[in-house]
Scaffold this motif. Structure first.
Motif, mmCIF file in Angstrom:
data_model
loop_
_atom_site.group_PDB
_atom_site.id
_atom_site.type_symbol
_atom_site.label_atom_id
_atom_site.label_comp_id
_atom_site.label_asym_id
_atom_site.label_seq_id
_atom_site.Cartn_x
_atom_site.Cartn_y
_atom_site.Cartn_z
ATOM 1 N N LYS A 15 18.586 -8.324 -9.761
ATOM 2 C CA LYS A 15 19.511 -7.492 -10.535
ATOM 3 C C LYS A 15 19.211 -6.051 -10.154
ATOM 4 N N ALA A 16 20.162 -5.416 -9.514
ATOM 5 C CA ALA A 16 19.950 -4.071 -8.983
ATOM 6 C C ALA A 16 19.525 -3.078 -10.061
ATOM 7 N N ASP A 17 20.120 -3.167 -11.243
ATOM 8 C CA ASP A 17 19.807 -2.208 -12.295
ATOM 9 C C ASP A 17 18.403 -2.391 -12.874
ATOM 10 N N GLU A 18 17.783 -3.532 -12.670
ATOM 11 C CA GLU A 18 16.424 -3.774 -13.158
ATOM 12 C C GLU A 18 15.353 -3.545 -12.092
ATOM 13 N N SER A 19 15.749 -3.420 -10.853
ATOM 14 C CA SER A 19 14.786 -3.349 -9.752
ATOM 15 C C SER A 19 13.893 -2.117 -9.806
ATOM 16 N N LYS A 20 14.441 -0.972 -10.189
ATOM 17 C CA LYS A 20 13.643 0.249 -10.234
ATOM 18 C C LYS A 20 12.500 0.115 -11.237
ATOM 19 N N GLU A 21 12.834 -0.282 -12.454
ATOM 20 C CA GLU A 21 11.805 -0.416 -13.490
ATOM 21 C C GLU A 21 10.787 -1.494 -13.123
ATOM 22 N N LEU A 22 11.269 -2.591 -12.557
ATOM 23 C CA LEU A 22 10.378 -3.679 -12.162
ATOM 24 C C LEU A 22 9.434 -3.236 -11.042
ATOM 25 N N SER A 23 9.954 -2.481 -10.087
ATOM 26 C CA SER A 23 9.125 -1.964 -8.994
ATOM 27 C C SER A 23 8.024 -1.045 -9.530
ATOM 28 N N LEU A 24 8.369 -0.173 -10.461
ATOM 29 C CA LEU A 24 7.380 0.726 -11.053
ATOM 30 C C LEU A 24 6.317 -0.045 -11.827
ATOM 31 N N LYS A 25 6.750 -1.024 -12.591
ATOM 32 C CA LYS A 25 5.816 -1.835 -13.374
ATOM 33 C C LYS A 25 4.849 -2.594 -12.469
ATOM 34 N N ILE A 26 5.379 -3.218 -11.426
ATOM 35 C CA ILE A 26 4.546 -3.965 -10.484
ATOM 36 C C ILE A 26 3.584 -3.029 -9.760
ATOM 37 N N SER A 27 4.078 -1.875 -9.330
ATOM 38 C CA SER A 27 3.242 -0.908 -8.631
ATOM 39 C C SER A 27 2.076 -0.452 -9.507
ATOM 40 N N ASP A 28 2.344 -0.128 -10.754
ATOM 41 C CA ASP A 28 1.282 0.302 -11.670
ATOM 42 C C ASP A 28 0.264 -0.808 -11.898
ATOM 43 N N GLU A 29 0.737 -2.034 -12.053
ATOM 44 C CA GLU A 29 -0.184 -3.143 -12.282
ATOM 45 C C GLU A 29 -1.058 -3.407 -11.048
ATOM 46 N N ILE A 30 -0.471 -3.332 -9.875
ATOM 47 C CA ILE A 30 -1.251 -3.527 -8.652
ATOM 48 C C ILE A 30 -2.346 -2.468 -8.557
ATOM 49 N N LYS A 31 -1.980 -1.192 -8.771
ATOM 50 C CA LYS A 31 -2.968 -0.123 -8.694
ATOM 51 C C LYS A 31 -4.094 -0.317 -9.702
ATOM 52 N N THR A 32 -3.745 -0.675 -10.927
ATOM 53 C CA THR A 32 -4.743 -0.890 -11.970
ATOM 54 C C THR A 32 -5.690 -2.018 -11.603
ATOM 55 N N LYS A 33 -5.142 -3.145 -11.141
ATOM 56 C CA LYS A 33 -5.989 -4.286 -10.772
ATOM 57 C C LYS A 33 -6.875 -3.974 -9.573
ATOM 58 N N VAL A 34 -6.351 -3.264 -8.597
ATOM 59 C CA VAL A 34 -7.157 -2.906 -7.431
ATOM 60 C C VAL A 34 -8.327 -2.023 -7.866
ATOM 61 N N LYS A 35 -8.069 -1.044 -8.723
ATOM 62 C CA LYS A 35 -9.142 -0.176 -9.206
ATOM 63 C C LYS A 35 -10.196 -0.967 -9.981
ATOM 64 N N GLU A 36 -9.758 -1.903 -10.819
ATOM 65 C CA GLU A 36 -10.682 -2.684 -11.643
ATOM 66 C C GLU A 36 -11.487 -3.689 -10.823
ATOM 67 N N GLU A 37 -10.844 -4.352 -9.879
ATOM 68 C CA GLU A 37 -11.483 -5.462 -9.181
ATOM 69 C C GLU A 37 -12.225 -5.076 -7.901
ATOM 70 N N THR A 38 -11.937 -3.919 -7.337
ATOM 71 C CA THR A 38 -12.625 -3.544 -6.101
ATOM 72 C C THR A 38 -13.707 -2.496 -6.328
ATOM 73 N N LEU A 39 -13.593 -1.732 -7.395
ATOM 74 C CA LEU A 39 -14.588 -0.716 -7.745
ATOM 75 C C LEU A 39 -14.898 0.258 -6.609
ATOM 76 N N ILE A 40 -13.869 0.639 -5.877
ATOM 77 C CA ILE A 40 -14.068 1.638 -4.832
ATOM 78 C C ILE A 40 -14.002 3.023 -5.473
ATOM 79 N N GLU A 41 -14.861 3.912 -5.004
ATOM 80 C CA GLU A 41 -14.923 5.266 -5.543
ATOM 81 C C GLU A 41 -14.455 6.262 -4.494
ATOM 82 N N ARG A 42 -13.923 7.355 -4.994
ATOM 83 C CA ARG A 42 -13.493 8.463 -4.149
ATOM 84 C C ARG A 42 -12.358 8.093 -3.198
#
Length: 111
Positions: free
Chosen positions: A30-57
């Motif tokens: 659904k084109a009208d939902e894609s923007k919000e879904l992309s942002l939500k997925i992007s934020d979740e990916i970033k959060t999980k990567v930060k939590e699970e990889t513990l890379i600094e700097r």
């Protein structure tokens, strides 16, 4: 000044794949939902990567593309200026009968 831990592309690629499948498994495009879904997925990916990889700097940049699957071919490319010793990226994609998605995470070491 070297990083204490490095960005592991295989682990991050797995995280990306898990998040994409979790959010898109039963979705239709659904084109009208894609923007919000992309942002939500992007934020979740970033959060999980930060939590699970513990890379600094590292500065993480996450980009998610979602499009309708109509049998067409799509090529997604990117370019970045970086330090080849420490900077890296990971990517993964997901596809079902209605849509395709591709996500990339760029990890840039901050000195």
């Amino acid at each position: 000044m070297d990083p204490k831990s490095i960005f592991v592309t295989e682990k991050v690629g797995g995280i990306i794949g898990e998040v994409l499948e979790l959010h898109l498994k039963s979705k239709t495009y659904k084109a009208d939902e894609s923007k919000e879904l992309s942002l939500k997925i992007s934020d979740e990916i970033k959060t999980k990567v930060k939590e699970e990889t513990l890379i600094e700097r590292y500065k993480l940049v996450c980009i998610v593309w979602i499009g309708q699957d109509r049998g067409q071919g799509v090529y997604i490319t990117s370019r970045c200026l970086w330090n080849s010793h420490f900077d890296n990226f990971a990517q993964n994609s997901y596809k079902n009968d209605h849509l395709f998605a591709q996500a990339s995470v760029f990890a840039l070491f901050v000195e």
